[in-house]
Design an enzyme around this catalytic site. Sequence first.
Site, PDB file in Angstrom:
ATOM      1  N   SER A 124      45.707  18.513  18.711  1.00  9.64           N
ATOM      2  CA  SER A 124      45.662  19.571  19.730  1.00  9.64           C
ATOM      3  C   SER A 124      46.865  20.503  19.657  1.00  9.64           C
ATOM      4  CB  SER A 124      45.633  18.900  21.112  1.00  9.64           C
ATOM      5  OG  SER A 124      45.934  19.832  22.119  1.00  9.64           O
ATOM      6  N   GLU A 126      48.339  21.463  22.094  1.00  8.07           N
ATOM      7  CA  GLU A 126      49.305  21.001  23.101  1.00  8.07           C
ATOM      8  C   GLU A 126      50.500  20.324  22.439  1.00  8.07           C
ATOM      9  OE1 GLU A 126      49.275  21.238  26.624  1.00  8.07           O
ATOM     10  OE2 GLU A 126      47.698  22.693  26.263  1.00  8.07           O
ATOM     11  N   TYR A 147      49.850  13.578  27.615  1.00  5.29           N
ATOM     12  CA  TYR A 147      48.695  13.844  26.741  1.00  5.29           C
ATOM     13  C   TYR A 147      49.173  14.345  25.382  1.00  5.29           C
ATOM     14  CZ  TYR A 147      44.843  16.603  24.728  1.00  5.29           C
ATOM     15  OH  TYR A 147      43.916  17.146  23.868  1.00  5.29           O
TER      16      TYR A 147
HETATM   17  P1  NDP Z   1      35.884  15.980  26.582  1.00  5.78           P
HETATM   18  O1  NDP Z   1      36.809  15.550  27.657  1.00  5.78           O
HETATM   19  O2  NDP Z   1      34.749  16.890  26.912  1.00  5.78           O
HETATM   20  O3  NDP Z   1      35.252  14.663  25.909  1.00  5.78           O
HETATM   21  C1  NDP Z   1      36.010  13.506  25.710  1.00  5.78           C
HETATM   22  C2  NDP Z   1      35.094  12.418  25.162  1.00  5.78           C
HETATM   23  O4  NDP Z   1      35.865  11.220  24.952  1.00  5.78           O
HETATM   24  C3  NDP Z   1      33.952  12.023  26.127  1.00  5.78           C
HETATM   25  O5  NDP Z   1      32.802  11.805  25.356  1.00  5.78           O
HETATM   26  C4  NDP Z   1      34.471  10.718  26.714  1.00  5.78           C
HETATM   27  O6  NDP Z   1      33.444   9.857  27.132  1.00  5.78           O
HETATM   28  C5  NDP Z   1      35.138  10.119  25.499  1.00  5.78           C
HETATM   29  N1  NDP Z   1      36.057   9.030  25.816  1.00  5.78           N
HETATM   30  C6  NDP Z   1      37.139   9.080  26.628  1.00  5.78           C
HETATM   31  N2  NDP Z   1      37.735   7.878  26.658  1.00  5.78           N
HETATM   32  C7  NDP Z   1      37.002   7.050  25.865  1.00  5.78           C
HETATM   33  C8  NDP Z   1      37.092   5.678  25.505  1.00  5.78           C
HETATM   34  N3  NDP Z   1      38.059   4.901  25.967  1.00  5.78           N
HETATM   35  N4  NDP Z   1      36.183   5.167  24.650  1.00  5.78           N
HETATM   36  C9  NDP Z   1      35.191   5.939  24.181  1.00  5.78           C
HETATM   37  N5  NDP Z   1      35.042   7.243  24.490  1.00  5.78           N
HETATM   38  C10 NDP Z   1      35.935   7.771  25.329  1.00  5.78           C
HETATM   39  O7  NDP Z   1      36.779  16.592  25.421  1.00  5.78           O
HETATM   40  P2  NDP Z   1      36.444  17.778  24.377  1.00  5.78           P
HETATM   41  O8  NDP Z   1      35.078  17.589  23.840  1.00  5.78           O
HETATM   42  O9  NDP Z   1      36.838  19.070  24.977  1.00  5.78           O
HETATM   43  O10 NDP Z   1      37.521  17.489  23.249  1.00  5.78           O
HETATM   44  C11 NDP Z   1      37.243  16.628  22.146  1.00  5.78           C
HETATM   45  C12 NDP Z   1      38.531  16.145  21.546  1.00  5.78           C
HETATM   46  O11 NDP Z   1      39.304  17.259  21.089  1.00  5.78           O
HETATM   47  C13 NDP Z   1      39.451  15.392  22.512  1.00  5.78           C
HETATM   48  O12 NDP Z   1      40.136  14.393  21.774  1.00  5.78           O
HETATM   49  C14 NDP Z   1      40.430  16.451  22.988  1.00  5.78           C
HETATM   50  O13 NDP Z   1      41.649  15.876  23.428  1.00  5.78           O
HETATM   51  C15 NDP Z   1      40.595  17.255  21.705  1.00  5.78           C
HETATM   52  N6  NDP Z   1      40.965  18.646  21.890  1.00  5.78           N
HETATM   53  C16 NDP Z   1      40.221  19.445  22.705  1.00  5.78           C
HETATM   54  C17 NDP Z   1      40.562  20.768  22.863  1.00  5.78           C
HETATM   55  C18 NDP Z   1      39.732  21.671  23.718  1.00  5.78           C
HETATM   56  O14 NDP Z   1      40.206  22.775  24.006  1.00  5.78           O
HETATM   57  N7  NDP Z   1      38.530  21.291  24.110  1.00  5.78           N
HETATM   58  C19 NDP Z   1      41.735  21.341  22.194  1.00  5.78           C
HETATM   59  C20 NDP Z   1      42.388  20.435  21.277  1.00  5.78           C
HETATM   60  C21 NDP Z   1      42.019  19.132  21.151  1.00  5.78           C
HETATM   61  P3  NDP Z   1      32.867   9.884  28.646  1.00  5.78           P
HETATM   62  O15 NDP Z   1      31.805  10.949  28.625  1.00  5.78           O
HETATM   63  O16 NDP Z   1      32.354   8.514  28.818  1.00  5.78           O
HETATM   64  O17 NDP Z   1      34.004  10.239  29.562  1.00  5.78           O
HETATM   65  P1  GDP Z   2      45.328  22.717  28.716  1.00  8.67           P
HETATM   66  O1  GDP Z   2      45.891  23.848  27.932  1.00  8.67           O
HETATM   67  O2  GDP Z   2      44.746  21.636  27.858  1.00  8.67           O
HETATM   68  O3  GDP Z   2      46.251  22.162  29.734  1.00  8.67           O
HETATM   69  O4  GDP Z   2      44.026  23.321  29.450  1.00  8.67           O
HETATM   70  P2  GDP Z   2      43.718  23.683  30.986  1.00  8.67           P
HETATM   71  O5  GDP Z   2      42.482  24.493  30.968  1.00  8.67           O
HETATM   72  O6  GDP Z   2      43.696  22.450  31.842  1.00  8.67           O
HETATM   73  O7  GDP Z   2      44.971  24.563  31.457  1.00  8.67           O
HETATM   74  C1  GDP Z   2      45.309  25.765  30.804  1.00  8.67           C
HETATM   75  C2  GDP Z   2      46.446  26.446  31.557  1.00  8.67           C
HETATM   76  O8  GDP Z   2      45.964  26.920  32.813  1.00  8.67           O
HETATM   77  C3  GDP Z   2      47.653  25.543  31.876  1.00  8.67           C
HETATM   78  O9  GDP Z   2      48.828  26.249  31.597  1.00  8.67           O
HETATM   79  C4  GDP Z   2      47.535  25.297  33.372  1.00  8.67           C
HETATM   80  O10 GDP Z   2      48.787  25.088  34.035  1.00  8.67           O
HETATM   81  C5  GDP Z   2      46.935  26.639  33.808  1.00  8.67           C
HETATM   82  N1  GDP Z   2      46.293  26.555  35.128  1.00  8.67           N
HETATM   83  C6  GDP Z   2      46.570  27.342  36.198  1.00  8.67           C
HETATM   84  N2  GDP Z   2      45.824  26.982  37.240  1.00  8.67           N
HETATM   85  C7  GDP Z   2      45.058  25.936  36.842  1.00  8.67           C
HETATM   86  C8  GDP Z   2      44.074  25.134  37.494  1.00  8.67           C
HETATM   87  O11 GDP Z   2      43.773  25.307  38.674  1.00  8.67           O
HETATM   88  N3  GDP Z   2      43.481  24.162  36.748  1.00  8.67           N
HETATM   89  C9  GDP Z   2      43.802  23.945  35.424  1.00  8.67           C
HETATM   90  N4  GDP Z   2      43.161  22.995  34.738  1.00  8.67           N
HETATM   91  N5  GDP Z   2      44.741  24.691  34.797  1.00  8.67           N
HETATM   92  C10 GDP Z   2      45.350  25.664  35.487  1.00  8.67           C
END
Ligand code: NDP
Ligand code: GDP
Length: 330
Positions: A124, A126, A147
């Site tokens: 990520s 992040e 995270y």
């Molecule tokens: P989501 O939160 O939408 O999905 C997370 C998935 O992980 C869900 O299917 C969840 O299952 C599963 N999961 C969580 N804990 C466990 C566990 N203990 N065992 C098995 N499965 C588990 O995330 P995204 O699809 O947005 O992201 C996918 C990946 O990419 C993540 O690793 C995220 O950190 C990373 N990422 C995402 C970004 C983004 O902007 N979206 C940016 C950079 C990295 P359940 O449905 O049961 O909760």
């Molecule tokens: P992140 O980049 O994975 O933390 O994705 P988020 O969508 O959770 O947050 C993106 C940015 O939006 C971060 O800098 C947060 O501090 C900012 N932010 C401001 N207000 C909010 C809020 O109400 N909810 C979330 N999730 N983020 C917020």
Amino acid sequence: MPRKALISGITGQDGSYLAELLLDKGYQVSGITRRSSSPNIERLTHIIDRIQLISGDLLDQNSLVAAIQQSEPDEVYNLAAQSFVATSWRQAELTGQFTALGVTRMLDAIRAVNPKIRFYQASSSEMFGAATPPQNESTPFHPRSPYAVAKVFGHFITQNYRESFGLYACSGILFNHESPRRGLEFVTRKVTNAAARIQLGLQKDLAMGNLSAKRDWGFAGDYVEAIWMMLQADTPKDFVVATGVSHSVEYLLEVAFSHLNLDYRDFVRVDPSLIRPAEVDYLCGDSSEAQRAFGWKPRTNFEQLIAMMVEADLERNRRNPAAVHFVSGV
Ligand code: NDP
Ligand code: GDP
């Protein structure tokens, strides 16, 4: 023989888009789902008959070994994680167990069953945290949340297993990517859902955190193409995936609300309890390496993405307002 893929996190945003992409490419797709008291396959209902779901958990090594034995994949995509930054301060230990050690467990399961399997780790942006933009593959990490710290571990253990055991293992360092399937607690979806609900008279106002943070937001449907392309290269390598364009949270509010002819200033208030203990102020990715190596470019710009999300939230809230009610306090 069709190629076979196993996706952890298939029920999440990226898992559902990646499953669709791999099915289109003729793959046999399996996914790991963890046990819950009610089904959690909302994002997969349209393809549920075409995929195999296997019960397993990143916290349980044996279940990962069994999932790999059962699905016999050529490629494993490790997308599962506790993925919400704000929660990672409240559940720091659990975030480390899922998001950091979960990667080691998956890599060890691959080594035990079939070390020839290709492995993708969802790293990520992040991880860059406080590093000055634009961030690319050479930018040093400066994580700002539990995270992000856990993701740095996952990133380096993937690199380490590649170097130590010769695994085909690589990480995509993906910048924020969104879609109508994004979780409701993330800022884009929180805003598009609130704008839709305000327009429909279902919600009065919107509490927000830091409005000046800037993110490089892309469309998840574009990003899963880069994920797949990365695993097709002859040698494993880590890549940044980003649009190269950043906007503030305030601009996000402006775009989402003005799509509905609303002025966000009439509805939004800043709630200090939503300000994070440490912030990532400014992310903007440089993905020119991915473009050079395998020709990946984003297709959807920010304004198109937000319009798509607002429209989807309008439709969903018209159909079933209770299902998309915002959970306060995140
Ligand atoms: P989501 O939160 O939408 O999905 C997370 C998935 O992980 C869900 O299917 C969840 O299952 C599963 N999961 C969580 N804990 C466990 C566990 N203990 N065992 C098995 N499965 C588990 O995330 P995204 O699809 O947005 O992201 C996918 C990946 O990419 C993540 O690793 C995220 O950190 C990373 N990422 C995402 C970004 C983004 O902007 N979206 C940016 C950079 C990295 P359940 O449905 O049961 O909760
Ligand atoms: P992140 O980049 O994975 O933390 O994705 P988020 O969508 O959770 O947050 C993106 C940015 O939006 C971060 O800098 C947060 O501090 C900012 N932010 C401001 N207000 C909010 C809020 O109400 N909810 C979330 N999730 N983020 C917020």
